[in-house]
Write a protein that holds these residues in place. Structure first.
Motif, mmCIF file in Angstrom:
data_model
loop_
_atom_site.group_PDB
_atom_site.id
_atom_site.type_symbol
_atom_site.label_atom_id
_atom_site.label_comp_id
_atom_site.label_asym_id
_atom_site.label_seq_id
_atom_site.Cartn_x
_atom_site.Cartn_y
_atom_site.Cartn_z
ATOM 1 N N THR A 1 -8.072 1.371 -3.320
ATOM 2 C CA THR A 1 -6.832 0.725 -2.913
ATOM 3 C C THR A 1 -6.626 0.912 -1.413
ATOM 4 O O THR A 1 -7.289 1.740 -0.784
ATOM 5 N N TYR A 2 -5.726 0.132 -0.854
ATOM 6 C CA TYR A 2 -5.364 0.306 0.545
ATOM 7 C C TYR A 2 -4.320 1.405 0.665
ATOM 8 O O TYR A 2 -3.356 1.461 -0.104
ATOM 9 N N LYS A 3 -4.515 2.276 1.664
ATOM 10 C CA LYS A 3 -3.593 3.371 1.883
ATOM 11 C C LYS A 3 -3.205 3.438 3.355
ATOM 12 O O LYS A 3 -3.999 3.055 4.231
ATOM 13 N N PRO A 4 -2.007 3.916 3.644
ATOM 14 C CA PRO A 4 -1.568 3.978 5.037
ATOM 15 C C PRO A 4 -2.327 5.049 5.824
ATOM 16 O O PRO A 4 -2.617 6.127 5.303
ATOM 17 N N SER B 1 -1.368 1.973 10.027
ATOM 18 C CA SER B 1 -2.177 0.842 9.587
ATOM 19 C C SER B 1 -2.637 1.118 8.163
ATOM 20 O O SER B 1 -2.420 2.215 7.633
ATOM 21 N N TYR B 2 -3.291 0.143 7.565
ATOM 22 C CA TYR B 2 -3.740 0.295 6.187
ATOM 23 C C TYR B 2 -5.256 0.094 6.119
ATOM 24 O O TYR B 2 -5.796 -0.844 6.694
ATOM 25 N N GLU B 3 -5.925 1.020 5.426
ATOM 26 C CA GLU B 3 -7.366 0.941 5.255
ATOM 27 C C GLU B 3 -7.713 1.101 3.787
ATOM 28 O O GLU B 3 -7.045 1.837 3.052
ATOM 29 N N PHE B 4 -8.772 0.410 3.379
ATOM 30 C CA PHE B 4 -9.201 0.495 1.986
ATOM 31 C C PHE B 4 -9.922 1.820 1.752
ATOM 32 O O PHE B 4 -10.835 2.187 2.488
ATOM 33 N N GLU B 5 -9.518 2.533 0.735
ATOM 34 C CA GLU B 5 -10.140 3.797 0.367
ATOM 35 C C GLU B 5 -10.886 3.611 -0.951
ATOM 36 O O GLU B 5 -10.282 3.535 -2.016
ATOM 37 N N ALA C 1 -6.507 1.759 -8.830
ATOM 38 C CA ALA C 1 -6.586 2.407 -7.517
ATOM 39 C C ALA C 1 -7.432 3.671 -7.553
ATOM 40 O O ALA C 1 -8.124 3.989 -6.583
#
Length: 303
Positions: A247-250, A258-262, A242
């Motif tokens: 990784t995806y984070k809220p 929602s969740y987006e990839f960082e 990550a």
């Protein structure tokens, strides 16, 4: 930018045929784009940016009358930093042109033109540069060689990539020009494979602390690389996928989650390299031995 493979060559012919060099590569002949610039072609935007940077406003110095009269000069650029196969050719200059075709068969087509007969203040500077390139390649005046790539780096460096077919004598081909092009394309593929073998994509520097590993990378390997093309990270015992790949984070938006990839450093370097295929990008990992490689790289090990 990869140029038409038989548009810039010397001492080759097709038996019972002509197949002469065209001294230009189209960057805008797609019917779907109505002869507009093919900006999605790798290297095109870099070459146009460099040509604008090195453009000449006074065309009175230029003479290309020895060539086709069906080509209208839109942009003329003079480069004084010339490279062949990544090696600098000193004290030479070269003229590049952006031209528009005005013939019946290709009216409106845009080309990057690199004519050897171009004169600057009555001096054949392109032919002079080509002669120096030939000598650098180890060819005699009758040897067969061709250029397959013309690129601009750092907006003012004109880079030629060339292959020698026969350094001593002309090359006569049976069959068609297309068959010759296919044979030369294989030579290009082989040359690029050798370059990769001799310049490994991954390199590990090892040694005791304080022996100059980071100093060497900074001052010798990356001394001429643009800072925005260098990505750095340091591994720690708690580093993981990550923090290296992403990784995806809220994310809270409008009172909802929602969740987006960082993305992290590896993904950022990877994306930028894909966006600029003509440039070199470097990902430097310090203290790689301190991290749990399986935990950090994950599925990337398969690559």
């Amino acid at each position: 930018m990869n140029i038409d493979i038989t548009s810039f060559f010397f001492n080759s012919r097709i038996e019972n045929g002509t197949a002469t060099a065209a001294w230009g590569t189209s960057i805008g002949q797609s019917k779907s784009k109505n002869c507009r610039i093919e900006d999605d072609k790798p290297g095109v935007m870099e070459i146009l940016t460099g040509m604008l940077y090195k453009s000449i406003s006074d065309k009175g110095h230029i003479d290309i009358s020895a060539g086709s009269r069906n080509r209208e000069i839109l942009l003329c650029s003079l480069f004084d930093k010339i490279y062949i196969n990544s090696q600098r050719i000193t004290d030479q200059s070269f003229l590049l042109f952006l031209v528009r075709e005005k013939s019946k068969s290709h009216d409106g087509r845009l080309l990057i033109s690199y004519p050897p007969y171009a004169l600057y203040d009555k001096t054949p500077i392109n032919q002079n540069a080509i002669e120096k390139i030939r000598q650098h390649l180890g060819c005699n005046s009758s040897g067969c060689w061709f250029v397959y790539d013309i690129s601009i780096k750092n907006q003012d460096e004109l880079h030629f990539s060339a292959i020698v077919v026969d350094k001593d004598k002309p090359k006569v081909y049976q069959g068609t020009s297309k068959e010759r092009s296919e044979e030369w394309a294989k030579l290009v593929g082989t040359a690029q494979h050798i370059i990769l073998q001799n310049n490994p994509i991954q390199t590990i520097y090892f040694g005791s602390p304080g022996t100059g590993k980071s100093f060497h990378i900074k001052n010798y390997i990356l001394s001429d690389v643009k800072e925005e093309n260098i990505f750095r990270t340091t591994f720690h015992p708690d580093s993981d996928y990550a923090s290296f790949v992403g990784t995806y984070k809220p994310v809270i938006k409008d009172d909802s989650i929602s969740y987006e990839f960082e993305p992290q450093v590896f993904t950022e370097a990877y994306i930028k390299a894909w966006q600029h295929p003509e440039e070199h990008f470097y990902l430097v990992i310090e203290e790689i031995n301190r991290g749990n490689c399986a935990q950090i790289f994950g599925d990337l090990f398969q690559l």
